[in-house]
Design an enzyme around this catalytic site. Structure first.
Site, short mmCIF file in Angstrom:
data_model
loop_
_atom_site.label_atom_id
_atom_site.label_comp_id
_atom_site.label_asym_id
_atom_site.label_seq_id
_atom_site.Cartn_x
_atom_site.Cartn_y
_atom_site.Cartn_z
N ASP A 1 0.98 -5.98 -66.96
CA ASP A 1 1.45 -4.32 -66.73
C ASP A 1 2.29 -3.71 -66.41
O ASP A 1 3.26 -2.71 -65.60
CB ASP A 1 0.91 -4.77 -64.53
CG ASP A 1 1.62 -5.47 -63.21
OD1 ASP A 1 2.58 -6.24 -64.41
OD2 ASP A 1 1.40 -5.95 -63.21
N LYS B 1 29.66 32.50 -73.05
CA LYS B 1 27.79 32.45 -73.44
C LYS B 1 26.78 32.20 -71.67
O LYS B 1 27.89 32.43 -70.85
CB LYS B 1 27.45 30.72 -73.73
CG LYS B 1 27.32 29.38 -72.20
CD LYS B 1 26.66 27.87 -73.14
CE LYS B 1 27.64 27.23 -72.42
NZ LYS B 1 27.25 25.39 -73.34
N ARG C 1 23.48 31.07 -69.04
CA ARG C 1 22.85 30.48 -69.88
C ARG C 1 21.38 30.23 -68.12
O ARG C 1 21.75 31.00 -67.35
CB ARG C 1 22.62 28.57 -69.38
CG ARG C 1 22.13 27.69 -68.92
CD ARG C 1 22.55 25.78 -69.03
NE ARG C 1 23.49 25.72 -69.60
CZ ARG C 1 23.12 25.40 -71.14
NH1 ARG C 1 21.56 25.24 -71.33
NH2 ARG C 1 24.00 25.08 -72.03
N GLY D 1 21.26 23.28 -79.07
CA GLY D 1 20.84 24.42 -80.17
C GLY D 1 22.55 25.66 -79.32
O GLY D 1 22.11 26.29 -80.19
#
Length: 334
Positions: A42, A203, A205, A238
């Site tokens: 299990d 940047k 986000r 990225g």
């Protein structure tokens, strides 16, 4: 010298991938102690030490695999620590997790988000661990906000500094790039040690979207420089790809990447390849997919096993840990 402590050192490895732990053991001249595991149909399991651990100094290295399998490895670690604590209530138990999962969730973006960076330390403490050793926390201040468990955050900055010096005899044309404003402080420490300038990739986000960011602008002028993009984590790649593209558009000649934790999830390999880094340097704080990184240009892995081995030896003998990376700004461990 691991013989100074009258309580013998025992070194264990938890999780399916024991490659890094085996390297640490070899560098220390030790063997990994045997662990007994039993799996049930299990998906439950049983795990415990084979030999006596009474009055021993216990170190457990756990390097969770990537993806969903890391939860099995972490659960094994919790269960094994619990077994050690039951087997020897007085032993000191130290867990070595080079890259601490959830460490980026160190502050909430809204009032309902939990600070999951505390979760694994809390669970390890509940299981019976006394101390955790990690490398390069995403937020260095995090190590002071955990519960009663002690945390050693091993700095890899001097290893990076030494590598850059060794591979760039002439630093006059080198510039460092911070991948975001938050990383500026740590990148500036490296830049000042090397005597080179920095630029910042600014940047934004979206807090509602994980692993999504948009590069806005470059703060500084990288034109004519060979730029080293320095970050603690390479995840999907990225942001790093967009940062490299923005630096290239601003006139950077060659762009290199140096990242401590090679999380490399999702399309990371493809993103790093498309970033067209002149070279990429990673450490083996995370399990390395040797086949996957073969497609990356000039990718080099810095082995942290000797470093971690010396950390363990110093902790065992009561010696200074910070002295290993703080000696006039020069790394003592190579």
């Amino acid at each position: 010298n691991t013989a100074l402590n009258p309580f013998p050192l025992m070194l264990f490895a938890c999780g399916a991938d024991k490659t890094f732990a085996q390297k640490v053991a070899e560098k220390m001249g030790l063997k990994l102690e045997e662990i007994v595991t039993k799996d049930f149909s299990d998906s439950d399991f049983l795990i415990h030490q084979k030999d006596t651990i009474r009055d021993r100094n216990l170190f457990v290295i756990c390097q969770p695999r990537k993806g969903e399998m890391k939860y099995r490895d972490l659960m094994e670690c919790f269960a094994f620590v619990y077994s050690l604590r039951q087997g020897s209530p007085k032993s000191w138990i130290t867990i070595v997790i080079p890259y601490l999962p959830f460490s980026r969730q160190d502050k909430p973006s809204n009032l309902r988000e939990p600070i999951l960076a505390q979760l694994i330390p809390i669970l390890l403490q509940a299981a019976g661990a006394n101390q955790i050793v990690v490398t390069k926390l995403h937020n260095p201040a995090s190590r002071t906000v955990y519960p009663l468990i002690k945390m050693e955050d091993v700095d890899t900055t001097d290893i990076m500094i030494k590598y850059i010096r060794d591979n760039n005899p002439d630093l006059s044309n080198i510039m460092l790039a911070a991948p975001d404003v938050g990383a500026t402080k740590s990148v500036r420490v490296v830049a000042e040690a090397l005597g080179v300038p920095i630029v910042i990739v600014d940047k934004r986000r979206d807090a509602k979207l994980a692993n999504k960011s948009d590069v806005m602008e470059i703060i500084g002028d990288p034109s004519g420089y060979d730029v080293i993009l320095l970050d603690d984590i390479a995840d999907t790649g990225g942001t790093l790809r967009k940062g490299a593209e923005a630096l290239r558009e601003k006139g950077a000649k060659k762009i290199h990447g140096m990242f401590t934790h090679s999380v490399l999830s999702g399309n990371a390999i493809e993103n790093l390849k498309e970033a067209r880094f002149e070279s990429i340097v990673l450490t083996n704080s995370c399990p390395i997919n040797e086949e996957g990184i073969k497609i990356l240009p000039n990718c080099e892995i810095l082995d942290l096993s000797k470093y971690i081995g010396q950390i363990i030896a110093n902790l065992h003998n009561g010696d200074s840990v910070e002295s290993l990376w703080q000696e006039n700004g020069k790394a003592k461990v190579t």
